[in-house]
Design a protein around this motif. Structure first.
Motif, PDB file in Angstrom:
ATOM      1  N   GLY A  33       6.069  12.940   6.236  1.00  0.00           N
ATOM      2  CA  GLY A  33       7.252  12.221   6.898  1.00  0.00           C
ATOM      3  C   GLY A  33       6.615  11.160   8.175  1.00  0.00           C
ATOM      4  O   GLY A  33       7.170  10.059   8.205  1.00  0.00           O
ATOM      5  N   THR A  34       5.791  11.510   8.557  1.00  0.00           N
ATOM      6  CA  THR A  34       4.988  11.124   9.703  1.00  0.00           C
ATOM      7  C   THR A  34       4.225  10.030   9.030  1.00  0.00           C
ATOM      8  O   THR A  34       4.212   8.691   9.754  1.00  0.00           O
ATOM      9  CB  THR A  34       3.845  11.647  10.543  1.00  0.00           C
ATOM     10  OG1 THR A  34       4.993  13.060  10.917  1.00  0.00           O
ATOM     11  CG2 THR A  34       3.290  11.413  11.658  1.00  0.00           C
ATOM     12  N   TYR A  35       3.211   9.962   8.154  1.00  0.00           N
ATOM     13  CA  TYR A  35       2.397   9.050   7.530  1.00  0.00           C
ATOM     14  C   TYR A  35       3.014   8.302   6.625  1.00  0.00           C
ATOM     15  O   TYR A  35       2.353   7.006   6.273  1.00  0.00           O
ATOM     16  CB  TYR A  35       1.030   9.664   7.078  1.00  0.00           C
ATOM     17  CG  TYR A  35       0.396  10.385   8.239  1.00  0.00           C
ATOM     18  CD1 TYR A  35      -0.227   9.713   9.333  1.00  0.00           C
ATOM     19  CD2 TYR A  35       0.256  11.787   8.472  1.00  0.00           C
ATOM     20  CE1 TYR A  35      -0.831  10.127  10.307  1.00  0.00           C
ATOM     21  CE2 TYR A  35      -0.547  12.472   9.512  1.00  0.00           C
ATOM     22  CZ  TYR A  35      -0.928  11.557  10.502  1.00  0.00           C
ATOM     23  OH  TYR A  35      -1.504  12.041  11.638  1.00  0.00           O
ATOM     24  N   LEU A  36       3.968   8.709   5.692  1.00  0.00           N
ATOM     25  CA  LEU A  36       4.356   7.757   4.731  1.00  0.00           C
ATOM     26  C   LEU A  36       5.030   6.418   5.311  1.00  0.00           C
ATOM     27  O   LEU A  36       4.487   5.449   4.428  1.00  0.00           O
ATOM     28  CB  LEU A  36       5.305   8.565   3.902  1.00  0.00           C
ATOM     29  CG  LEU A  36       6.042   8.014   2.674  1.00  0.00           C
ATOM     30  CD1 LEU A  36       4.923   7.757   1.766  1.00  0.00           C
ATOM     31  CD2 LEU A  36       7.037   8.835   1.892  1.00  0.00           C
ATOM     32  N   PRO A  37       5.851   6.273   6.184  1.00  0.00           N
ATOM     33  CA  PRO A  37       6.193   5.035   6.609  1.00  0.00           C
ATOM     34  C   PRO A  37       4.943   4.136   6.892  1.00  0.00           C
ATOM     35  O   PRO A  37       5.054   2.739   6.699  1.00  0.00           O
ATOM     36  CB  PRO A  37       6.913   5.271   7.940  1.00  0.00           C
ATOM     37  CG  PRO A  37       7.305   6.506   7.841  1.00  0.00           C
ATOM     38  CD  PRO A  37       6.293   7.416   7.152  1.00  0.00           C
ATOM     39  N   PHE A  38       4.094   4.349   7.421  1.00  0.00           N
ATOM     40  CA  PHE A  38       2.916   3.451   7.784  1.00  0.00           C
ATOM     41  C   PHE A  38       2.064   3.269   6.551  1.00  0.00           C
ATOM     42  O   PHE A  38       1.539   2.190   6.337  1.00  0.00           O
ATOM     43  CB  PHE A  38       1.814   4.257   8.794  1.00  0.00           C
ATOM     44  CG  PHE A  38       2.476   4.779  10.317  1.00  0.00           C
ATOM     45  CD1 PHE A  38       2.767   3.516  11.045  1.00  0.00           C
ATOM     46  CD2 PHE A  38       2.712   5.834  10.471  1.00  0.00           C
ATOM     47  CE1 PHE A  38       3.445   3.934  12.178  1.00  0.00           C
ATOM     48  CE2 PHE A  38       3.198   6.303  11.583  1.00  0.00           C
ATOM     49  CZ  PHE A  38       3.752   5.154  12.851  1.00  0.00           C
ATOM     50  N   VAL A  39       1.954   4.123   5.579  1.00  0.00           N
ATOM     51  CA  VAL A  39       1.397   3.854   4.315  1.00  0.00           C
ATOM     52  C   VAL A  39       2.132   2.949   3.436  1.00  0.00           C
ATOM     53  O   VAL A  39       1.665   1.701   2.914  1.00  0.00           O
ATOM     54  CB  VAL A  39       1.135   4.984   3.495  1.00  0.00           C
ATOM     55  CG1 VAL A  39       0.717   4.572   2.078  1.00  0.00           C
ATOM     56  CG2 VAL A  39      -0.005   6.088   4.007  1.00  0.00           C
ATOM     57  N   LEU A  40       3.368   2.979   3.623  1.00  0.00           N
ATOM     58  CA  LEU A  40       4.165   1.866   2.911  1.00  0.00           C
ATOM     59  C   LEU A  40       4.424   0.645   3.355  1.00  0.00           C
ATOM     60  O   LEU A  40       4.225  -0.329   2.788  1.00  0.00           O
ATOM     61  CB  LEU A  40       5.786   2.550   2.673  1.00  0.00           C
ATOM     62  CG  LEU A  40       5.983   3.868   1.810  1.00  0.00           C
ATOM     63  CD1 LEU A  40       7.427   4.207   2.014  1.00  0.00           C
ATOM     64  CD2 LEU A  40       5.446   3.286   0.403  1.00  0.00           C
ATOM     65  N   LEU A  41       4.215   0.541   4.665  1.00  0.00           N
ATOM     66  CA  LEU A  41       4.294  -0.743   5.551  1.00  0.00           C
ATOM     67  C   LEU A  41       2.738  -1.299   5.302  1.00  0.00           C
ATOM     68  O   LEU A  41       2.959  -2.541   5.039  1.00  0.00           O
ATOM     69  CB  LEU A  41       4.312  -0.428   7.040  1.00  0.00           C
ATOM     70  CG  LEU A  41       4.436  -1.675   7.855  1.00  0.00           C
ATOM     71  CD1 LEU A  41       5.679  -2.661   7.530  1.00  0.00           C
ATOM     72  CD2 LEU A  41       4.603  -1.453   9.262  1.00  0.00           C
ATOM     73  N   ALA A  42       1.875  -0.660   5.166  1.00  0.00           N
ATOM     74  CA  ALA A  42       0.343  -1.271   4.875  1.00  0.00           C
ATOM     75  C   ALA A  42       0.422  -1.743   3.588  1.00  0.00           C
ATOM     76  O   ALA A  42      -0.061  -2.830   3.313  1.00  0.00           O
ATOM     77  CB  ALA A  42      -0.640  -0.217   5.140  1.00  0.00           C
ATOM     78  N   LEU A  43       1.028  -1.159   2.446  1.00  0.00           N
ATOM     79  CA  LEU A  43       1.106  -1.549   1.342  1.00  0.00           C
ATOM     80  C   LEU A  43       1.929  -3.101   1.118  1.00  0.00           C
ATOM     81  O   LEU A  43       1.613  -3.729   0.509  1.00  0.00           O
ATOM     82  CB  LEU A  43       1.559  -0.452   0.065  1.00  0.00           C
ATOM     83  CG  LEU A  43       0.727   0.496  -0.098  1.00  0.00           C
ATOM     84  CD1 LEU A  43       1.536   1.530  -0.896  1.00  0.00           C
ATOM     85  CD2 LEU A  43      -0.414   0.156  -0.840  1.00  0.00           C
ATOM     86  N   LEU A  44       3.199  -2.778   1.749  1.00  0.00           N
ATOM     87  CA  LEU A  44       3.890  -4.033   1.688  1.00  0.00           C
ATOM     88  C   LEU A  44       3.307  -5.258   2.495  1.00  0.00           C
ATOM     89  O   LEU A  44       3.303  -6.417   1.962  1.00  0.00           O
ATOM     90  CB  LEU A  44       5.369  -3.813   2.424  1.00  0.00           C
ATOM     91  CG  LEU A  44       6.195  -4.914   2.653  1.00  0.00           C
ATOM     92  CD1 LEU A  44       6.751  -5.352   1.261  1.00  0.00           C
ATOM     93  CD2 LEU A  44       7.357  -4.621   3.609  1.00  0.00           C
ATOM     94  N   ALA A  45       2.561  -5.139   3.461  1.00  0.00           N
ATOM     95  CA  ALA A  45       1.488  -6.002   4.152  1.00  0.00           C
ATOM     96  C   ALA A  45       0.658  -6.607   3.184  1.00  0.00           C
ATOM     97  O   ALA A  45       0.437  -7.902   3.043  1.00  0.00           O
ATOM     98  CB  ALA A  45       0.968  -5.489   5.614  1.00  0.00           C
ATOM     99  N   TYR A  46      -0.111  -5.666   2.390  1.00  0.00           N
ATOM    100  CA  TYR A  46      -1.057  -6.242   1.537  1.00  0.00           C
ATOM    101  C   TYR A  46      -0.428  -6.888   0.176  1.00  0.00           C
ATOM    102  O   TYR A  46      -0.904  -7.995   0.070  1.00  0.00           O
ATOM    103  CB  TYR A  46      -1.822  -4.963   0.905  1.00  0.00           C
ATOM    104  CG  TYR A  46      -2.695  -5.552  -0.388  1.00  0.00           C
ATOM    105  CD1 TYR A  46      -3.837  -6.096   0.291  1.00  0.00           C
ATOM    106  CD2 TYR A  46      -2.375  -5.096  -1.503  1.00  0.00           C
ATOM    107  CE1 TYR A  46      -4.967  -6.317  -0.712  1.00  0.00           C
ATOM    108  CE2 TYR A  46      -3.259  -5.750  -2.316  1.00  0.00           C
ATOM    109  CZ  TYR A  46      -4.315  -6.224  -2.259  1.00  0.00           C
ATOM    110  OH  TYR A  46      -5.344  -6.686  -3.075  1.00  0.00           O
TER     111      TYR A  46
END
Length: 60
Positions: A33-46
């Motif tokens: 739950g801590t790291y998933l939002p950052f991973v999803l945000l990075a994927l969206l940015a890419y």
């Protein structure tokens, strides 16, 4: 100023949550739950970068 306020309100002490976790499943959930939002945000940015880079209407 407003950004600092939001940052302060969103700070979560992950180490304390893991220390007080009732079992390993809860610890895993906290980490995901801590790291998933950052991973999803990075994927969206890419994806946004990739789509903008490969636009065909700008080739003219």
């Amino acid at each position: 100023m407003l950004a600092r306020l939001f940052f302060f309100l969103q700070q979560v002490n992950i180490e304390e949550k893991i220390k007080n976790a009732p079992d390993k499943g809860y610890e895993i959930g906290v980490v995901i739950g801590t790291y998933l939002p950052f991973v999803l945000l990075a994927l969206l940015a890419y994806l946004v970068y990739y789509k903008a880079k490969n636009r065909k209407d700008l080739d003219d």
